[in-house]
Motif scaffolding. Structure first.
Motif, PDB file in Angstrom:
ATOM      1  N   ASP A 292       5.544  34.728 -33.967  1.00 46.14           N
ATOM      2  CA  ASP A 292       5.820  34.534 -35.391  1.00 46.14           C
ATOM      3  C   ASP A 292       7.279  34.804 -35.722  1.00 46.14           C
ATOM      4  N   LEU A 293       7.800  34.052 -36.667  1.00 40.97           N
ATOM      5  CA  LEU A 293       9.135  34.320 -37.177  1.00 40.97           C
ATOM      6  C   LEU A 293       9.133  35.635 -37.952  1.00 40.97           C
ATOM      7  N   VAL A 294      10.118  36.477 -37.682  1.00 42.35           N
ATOM      8  CA  VAL A 294      10.295  37.717 -38.442  1.00 42.35           C
ATOM      9  C   VAL A 294      11.389  37.517 -39.493  1.00 42.35           C
ATOM     10  N   ALA A 295      12.538  37.040 -39.046  1.00 42.70           N
ATOM     11  CA  ALA A 295      13.669  36.820 -39.958  1.00 42.70           C
ATOM     12  C   ALA A 295      14.673  35.921 -39.267  1.00 42.70           C
ATOM     13  N   ASN A 296      15.451  35.197 -40.076  1.00 43.67           N
ATOM     14  CA  ASN A 296      16.560  34.451 -39.508  1.00 43.67           C
ATOM     15  C   ASN A 296      17.748  34.496 -40.451  1.00 43.67           C
ATOM     16  N   ILE A 297      18.894  34.115 -39.898  1.00 47.89           N
ATOM     17  CA  ILE A 297      20.149  34.193 -40.647  1.00 47.89           C
ATOM     18  C   ILE A 297      21.036  33.038 -40.206  1.00 47.89           C
ATOM     19  N   THR A 298      21.627  32.353 -41.196  1.00 47.01           N
ATOM     20  CA  THR A 298      22.518  31.249 -40.889  1.00 47.01           C
ATOM     21  C   THR A 298      23.898  31.785 -40.494  1.00 47.01           C
ATOM     22  N   SER A 299      24.747  30.887 -40.046  1.00 51.51           N
ATOM     23  CA  SER A 299      26.082  31.297 -39.629  1.00 51.51           C
ATOM     24  C   SER A 299      26.900  31.844 -40.796  1.00 51.51           C
TER      25      SER A 299
END
Length: 125
Positions: free
Chosen positions: A46-53
């Protein structure tokens, strides 16, 4: 030639905190979005968190208000600060990058959908 290496996992008591790090190694030019996923035994990843550049973040509902994702582009590193940990947070946590641009000698290349090897987080008393 490009690797993602996680660190910072371990055993922590409920209510405790951990900070995960994931560093990209190689002749990195830039990295697009990065993120953290987790997988508990016999469950899907599962995805927990993401961040763009440019620093825009997105969180799964089950970690909102407890986890914080950040990145240091100069160090090619993404972090996951995990607070108020619960037993149900126990899982292997994987770092992810959707596109990494790097130098292969004089050639500029890209690699897509890169994963780290995973780091175990166990929340237990």
């Amino acid at each position: 030639q490009v690797q993602l290496v996680e660190s910072g996992g371990g055993l922590v008591q409920p209510g405790g905190s951990l900070r995960l790090s994931c560093a990209a190694s190689g002749s990195i030019v830039s990295i697009d979005a990065m993120g953290w996923y987790r997988q508990a035994p016999a469950k899907q990843r599962d995805l927990v968190a993401n961040i763009t550049s440019d620093g825009r973040t997105n969180y799964a509902d089950f970690v909102k208000g407890r986890f914080s994702i950040s990145r240091d582009n100069a160090k090619n590193t993404v972090y996951l600060q995990m607070n108020s940990l619960k037993p149900e947070d126990t899982a292997v946590y994987y770092c992810y990058a959707n596109r990494i641009r790097y130098n292969d000698g004089l050639i500029r290349r890209s690699t897509f959908n890169s994963w780290g090897q995973g780091t175990q987080v166990t929340v237990s008393s």
